[in-house]
Motif scaffolding. Structure first.
Motif, PDB file in Angstrom:
ATOM      1  N   LEU A  51       0.836  -1.202   0.000  1.00 15.84           N
ATOM      2  CA  LEU A  51       0.000   0.000   0.000  1.00 15.84           C
ATOM      3  C   LEU A  51       0.871   1.252   0.000  1.00 15.84           C
ATOM      4  CD1 LEU A  51      -2.709   1.393   0.075  1.00 15.84           C
ATOM      5  CD2 LEU A  51      -2.768   1.082   2.561  1.00 15.84           C
ATOM      6  N   ALA A  52       1.984   1.214   0.719  1.00 13.35           N
ATOM      7  CA  ALA A  52       2.890   2.366   0.723  1.00 13.35           C
ATOM      8  C   ALA A  52       3.421   2.634  -0.678  1.00 13.35           C
ATOM      9  CB  ALA A  52       4.041   2.114   1.698  1.00 13.35           C
ATOM     10  N   MET A  53       3.849   1.589  -1.383  1.00 14.41           N
ATOM     11  CA  MET A  53       4.349   1.754  -2.745  1.00 14.41           C
ATOM     12  C   MET A  53       3.255   2.261  -3.673  1.00 14.41           C
ATOM     13  SD  MET A  53       6.710   1.609  -5.051  1.00 14.41           S
ATOM     14  CE  MET A  53       8.093   0.509  -4.723  1.00 14.41           C
ATOM     15  N   ALA A  54       2.042   1.736  -3.525  1.00 16.13           N
ATOM     16  CA  ALA A  54       0.931   2.163  -4.369  1.00 16.13           C
ATOM     17  C   ALA A  54       0.659   3.654  -4.195  1.00 16.13           C
ATOM     18  CB  ALA A  54      -0.325   1.348  -4.040  1.00 16.13           C
ATOM     19  N   LEU A  55       0.669   4.130  -2.959  1.00 13.49           N
ATOM     20  CA  LEU A  55       0.413   5.549  -2.704  1.00 13.49           C
ATOM     21  C   LEU A  55       1.547   6.421  -3.233  1.00 13.49           C
ATOM     22  CD1 LEU A  55      -1.011   5.356   0.935  1.00 13.49           C
ATOM     23  CD2 LEU A  55      -2.289   5.683  -1.190  1.00 13.49           C
ATOM     24  N   LEU A  56       2.782   5.955  -3.098  1.00 10.59           N
ATOM     25  CA  LEU A  56       3.905   6.725  -3.627  1.00 10.59           C
ATOM     26  C   LEU A  56       3.829   6.827  -5.152  1.00 10.59           C
ATOM     27  CD1 LEU A  56       6.904   5.455  -1.462  1.00 10.59           C
ATOM     28  CD2 LEU A  56       5.657   7.607  -1.245  1.00 10.59           C
ATOM     29  N   LEU A  57       3.448   5.736  -5.813  1.00  8.68           N
ATOM     30  CA  LEU A  57       3.320   5.766  -7.272  1.00  8.68           C
ATOM     31  C   LEU A  57       2.269   6.775  -7.713  1.00  8.68           C
ATOM     32  CD1 LEU A  57       3.563   2.063  -8.527  1.00  8.68           C
ATOM     33  CD2 LEU A  57       5.108   3.964  -9.022  1.00  8.68           C
ATOM     34  N   ILE A  58       1.148   6.790  -7.024  1.00  3.00           N
ATOM     35  CA  ILE A  58       0.096   7.750  -7.369  1.00  3.00           C
ATOM     36  C   ILE A  58       0.610   9.181  -7.222  1.00  3.00           C
ATOM     37  CG2 ILE A  58      -2.142   8.667  -6.595  1.00  3.00           C
ATOM     38  CD1 ILE A  58      -2.957   5.771  -5.952  1.00  3.00           C
ATOM     39  N   GLY A  59       1.547   9.382  -6.294  1.00  6.31           N
ATOM     40  CA  GLY A  59       2.069  10.724  -6.058  1.00  6.31           C
ATOM     41  C   GLY A  59       3.116  11.194  -7.046  1.00  6.31           C
ATOM     42  N   VAL A  60       3.720  10.280  -7.834  1.00  6.55           N
ATOM     43  CA  VAL A  60       4.846  10.702  -8.679  1.00  6.55           C
ATOM     44  C   VAL A  60       4.586  10.552 -10.178  1.00  6.55           C
ATOM     45  CG1 VAL A  60       6.522  10.180  -6.873  1.00  6.55           C
ATOM     46  CG2 VAL A  60       5.974   8.414  -8.572  1.00  6.55           C
ATOM     47  N   VAL A  61       3.388  10.127 -10.577  1.00  6.43           N
ATOM     48  CA  VAL A  61       3.105   9.995 -12.010  1.00  6.43           C
ATOM     49  C   VAL A  61       2.957  11.367 -12.654  1.00  6.43           C
ATOM     50  CG1 VAL A  61       2.012   7.730 -11.800  1.00  6.43           C
ATOM     51  CG2 VAL A  61       0.625   9.797 -11.552  1.00  6.43           C
ATOM     52  N   PRO A  62       3.092  11.466 -13.992  1.00  8.61           N
ATOM     53  CA  PRO A  62       2.931  12.760 -14.668  1.00  8.61           C
ATOM     54  C   PRO A  62       1.471  13.211 -14.698  1.00  8.61           C
ATOM     55  CG  PRO A  62       3.322  11.010 -16.263  1.00  8.61           C
ATOM     56  CD  PRO A  62       3.539  10.409 -14.913  1.00  8.61           C
ATOM     57  N   MET A  63       1.226  14.357 -15.307  1.00  9.20           N
ATOM     58  CA  MET A  63      -0.135  14.889 -15.408  1.00  9.20           C
ATOM     59  C   MET A  63      -1.049  13.953 -16.195  1.00  9.20           C
ATOM     60  SD  MET A  63       0.274  18.977 -16.090  1.00  9.20           S
ATOM     61  CE  MET A  63      -1.474  19.110 -16.547  1.00  9.20           C
TER      62      MET A  63
END
Length: 311
Positions: free
Chosen positions: A253-265
């Motif tokens: 879940l931590a990785m999933a949330l971090l990914l959502i935070g760093v994707v482009p527009m």
């Protein structure tokens, strides 16, 4: 947590850029109007894609809590940016900026990366987070965009006409009634996710094919980049560290949330702007720039964040 190899991003990136290039060629050589395609995406392809994803995921209270948390987060960010942007930008540009502030390219770009970095259970967590962001796009996000050109009443009417809201409710009803969607129907719906990706990215290229240098607004694009690559990564890291300290969330879940935070527009910035007729060219430029920066910035961010959340 899995280590992120920068090469992981190259496949999704070049595929997406190829779709953008096809859209540019279609606009320049075939004079195709992207507006009907945007309407098709919003009113047909997106709802069916959304419905299929929910039914396959099997929404549970825990999964839906993740969806709700991401939906509320996206809404709050968009509302704050909307208030600030209205003081500094024209109405249409501030509406596009507010919409883009609450979302990101969590599907077209983020999902292929999630499939590599996360196990199946982690991918499911990621998808339900993405659903919260997508639900924001077609509710409050769409309303904020519409307010750049339409009255409050007209904007609310436009939201009520969006079938994606009813697709979400239909999927929840299917789960609540323990009803099985026929296999033939689910097989037929398989064509919609890749179609959504293809047409969504092609619209960016079609819009770029009509842009002149006079529409290159560095103030607007700079604001989009700052929100997507400064505000969101820091917020995602803060949330993960806070949840780890209080609730003890899983590494997936931590990785999933971090990914959502760093994707482009999100490519949907252009889709919604095209449908509403509010500065789609500027939105397309900002989306393209953040997508091109992703292979450099995402490994950099995750390489910095993962040791902090794994310690």
């Amino acid at each position: 947590m899995a280590e992120l190899d920068p090469d992981t991003l190259m496949g999704p990136l070049w595929t997406l850029l190829a779709f953008v290039g096809l859209g540019w060629l279609a606009a320049r050589r075939l004079a195709i109007d992207p507006r009907p395609i945007a309407t098709l995406l919003i009113y047909l392809i997106a709802p069916l894609t959304f419905f299929r994803g929910l039914v396959l995921g099997g929404p549970t209270p825990g999964y839906l809590l993740i969806t709700l948390a991401l939906f509320v987060t996206a809404c709050l960010i968009a509302l704050v940016i909307s208030i600030v942007a209205r003081r500094a930008l024209p109405a249409e540009e501030s509406a596009v900026l507010a919409f883009s502030a609450g979302t990101g390219n969590t599907g077209y770009f983020g999902l292929p990366v999630a499939l590599v970095l996360l196990p199946p259970s982690g991918v499911t967590l990621y998808l339900f987070g993405v659903l919260g962001v997508t639900l924001y796009e077609f509710t409050l996000g769409f309303y904020l965009s519409a307010r750049g050109r339409f009255s409050v009443r007209e904007s609310l009417v436009k939201i009520l006409r969006l079938p994606l809201i009813y697709a979400f409710l239909a999927a929840l009803l299917v789960e609540a009634l323990s009803t099985d969607v026929p296999d033939a129907v689910m097989e037929g719906l398989e064509v919609f996710p890749p179609t959504y990706t293809l047409l969504g990215m092609m619209i960016i290229g079609m819009t770029l094919g009509r842009i002149s240098l006079r529409q290159f607004d560095w103030r607007f694009i700079g604001a989009c980049v700052a929100i997507r690559y400064l505000l969101w990564p820091l917020l995602a890291l803060g949330v993960v560290l806070g949840l780890q300290a209080t609730l003890g969330i899983s590494a997936d879940l931590a990785m999933a949330l971090l990914l959502i935070g760093v994707v482009p527009m999100a490519a949907n910035v252009v889709v919604v702007a095209m449908e509403l007729g509010i500065a789609p060219q500027k939105g397309a430029l900002a989306v393209l720039i953040t997508t091109l920066a992703a292979p450099l910035l995402i490994p950099l961010y995750l390489g910095w964040m993962l040791p902090l959340v794994s310690g």
